[in-house]
Design a protein around this motif. Structure first.
Motif, PDB file in Angstrom:
ATOM      1  N   LEU A  79       0.834  -1.205   0.000  1.00  0.00           N
ATOM      2  CA  LEU A  79       0.000   0.000   0.000  1.00  0.00           C
ATOM      3  C   LEU A  79       0.872   1.260   0.000  1.00  0.00           C
ATOM      4  N   GLN A  80       1.955   1.256   0.761  1.00  0.00           N
ATOM      5  CA  GLN A  80       2.865   2.406   0.776  1.00  0.00           C
ATOM      6  C   GLN A  80       3.504   2.611  -0.596  1.00  0.00           C
ATOM      7  N   ARG A  81       3.942   1.525  -1.226  1.00  0.00           N
ATOM      8  CA  ARG A  81       4.565   1.637  -2.554  1.00  0.00           C
ATOM      9  C   ARG A  81       3.549   2.071  -3.610  1.00  0.00           C
ATOM     10  N   ALA A  82       2.318   1.598  -3.482  1.00  0.00           N
ATOM     11  CA  ALA A  82       1.263   2.024  -4.414  1.00  0.00           C
ATOM     12  C   ALA A  82       1.001   3.518  -4.249  1.00  0.00           C
ATOM     13  N   LYS A  83       0.897   3.970  -3.017  1.00  0.00           N
ATOM     14  CA  LYS A  83       0.642   5.394  -2.732  1.00  0.00           C
ATOM     15  C   LYS A  83       1.765   6.261  -3.297  1.00  0.00           C
ATOM     16  N   ALA A  84       3.001   5.786  -3.221  1.00  0.00           N
ATOM     17  CA  ALA A  84       4.148   6.553  -3.708  1.00  0.00           C
ATOM     18  C   ALA A  84       4.101   6.787  -5.219  1.00  0.00           C
ATOM     19  N   LEU A  85       3.280   6.015  -5.926  1.00  0.00           N
ATOM     20  CA  LEU A  85       3.165   6.160  -7.375  1.00  0.00           C
ATOM     21  C   LEU A  85       2.179   7.253  -7.794  1.00  0.00           C
ATOM     22  N   GLY A  86       1.426   7.787  -6.832  1.00  0.00           N
ATOM     23  CA  GLY A  86       0.424   8.795  -7.181  1.00  0.00           C
ATOM     24  C   GLY A  86       0.071   9.677  -6.007  1.00  0.00           C
ATOM     25  N   ASP A  87      -1.047  10.376  -6.169  1.00  0.00           N
ATOM     26  CA  ASP A  87      -1.499  11.330  -5.152  1.00  0.00           C
ATOM     27  C   ASP A  87      -2.691  10.823  -4.348  1.00  0.00           C
ATOM     28  N   HIS A  88      -3.445   9.891  -4.928  1.00  0.00           N
ATOM     29  CA  HIS A  88      -4.699   9.440  -4.310  1.00  0.00           C
ATOM     30  C   HIS A  88      -4.752   7.923  -4.433  1.00  0.00           C
ATOM     31  N   ILE A  93      -5.475   3.040   7.494  1.00  0.00           N
ATOM     32  CA  ILE A  93      -4.041   3.046   7.205  1.00  0.00           C
ATOM     33  C   ILE A  93      -3.648   4.376   6.564  1.00  0.00           C
ATOM     34  N   SER A  94      -2.603   4.961   7.091  1.00  0.00           N
ATOM     35  CA  SER A  94      -2.084   6.223   6.562  1.00  0.00           C
ATOM     36  C   SER A  94      -1.743   6.068   5.079  1.00  0.00           C
ATOM     37  N   GLY A  95      -2.189   7.005   4.278  1.00  0.00           N
ATOM     38  CA  GLY A  95      -1.925   6.975   2.843  1.00  0.00           C
ATOM     39  C   GLY A  95      -3.068   6.427   2.019  1.00  0.00           C
ATOM     40  N   VAL A  96      -3.968   5.687   2.642  1.00  0.00           N
ATOM     41  CA  VAL A  96      -5.139   5.171   1.931  1.00  0.00           C
ATOM     42  C   VAL A  96      -6.197   6.276   1.939  1.00  0.00           C
ATOM     43  N   ASP A  97      -6.625   6.692   0.747  1.00  0.00           N
ATOM     44  CA  ASP A  97      -7.564   7.810   0.635  1.00  0.00           C
ATOM     45  C   ASP A  97      -9.010   7.382   0.467  1.00  0.00           C
ATOM     46  N   GLU A  98      -9.213   6.214  -0.114  1.00  0.00           N
ATOM     47  CA  GLU A  98     -10.583   5.781  -0.433  1.00  0.00           C
ATOM     48  C   GLU A  98     -10.613   4.254  -0.450  1.00  0.00           C
TER      49      GLU A  98
END
Length: 135
Positions: free
Chosen positions: A21-30, A63-68
């Motif tokens: 999830l952290q690596r996925a978040k690092a690829l974008g903004d949302h 979880i921090s970084g998860v927006d939706e």
């Protein structure tokens, strides 16, 4: 704004889940996460989850970084979910390598390496073995 979407069961949450999830978040903004419903998970794996879909949704949402977060009801609807949530990137673990290439016409598809030595199945087996020794 780059929107990233990923999917999973996220039962018995572990560091491998957090890292992807952290690596996925690092690829974008949302970051948007589709949680397999209990019914979908059973149809895929022929076993029940430890935590209900509602608990898993709440856990992942916190979880921090998860927006939706949303419920994924069907594997066949992945393309519809990508369109509905306006995803620019689909991220999946590399154990799914090539299986989602059909969505490259809708968004970029990225397969991330799984965390070495971490497996929900193995964790559950260890818990069962440990509980048997204490029974």
């Amino acid at each position: 704004m780059k929107r990233v979407i990923t999917f999973g069961t996220f039962d018995v949450l572990h560091v491998g889940h957090i890292r992807i999830l952290q690596r996925a978040k690092a690829l974008g903004d949302h970051l948007i996460v589709g949680i397999s419903t209990d019914a979908l998970n059973y149809s895929k794996k022929q076993k029940k989850t430890v935590y209900s879909q509602f608990d898993r949704l709440e856990i992942v949402k916190s979880i921090s970084g998860v927006d939706e977060v949303f419920f994924e009801h069907s594997l066949e609807q992945k393309g519809d979910y990508i369109k509905k949530y306006g995803a620019d990137i689909l991220v999946m673990g590399d154990d799914w390598m090539g299986r989602f290439d059909e969505f490259k016409s809708l968004c970029e598809v990225i397969y991330l390496p799984r965390t070495e030595g971490i497996s929900t199945t193995e964790i559950l087996a260890e818990i069962r073995a440990a509980s048997a020794t204490y029974a």
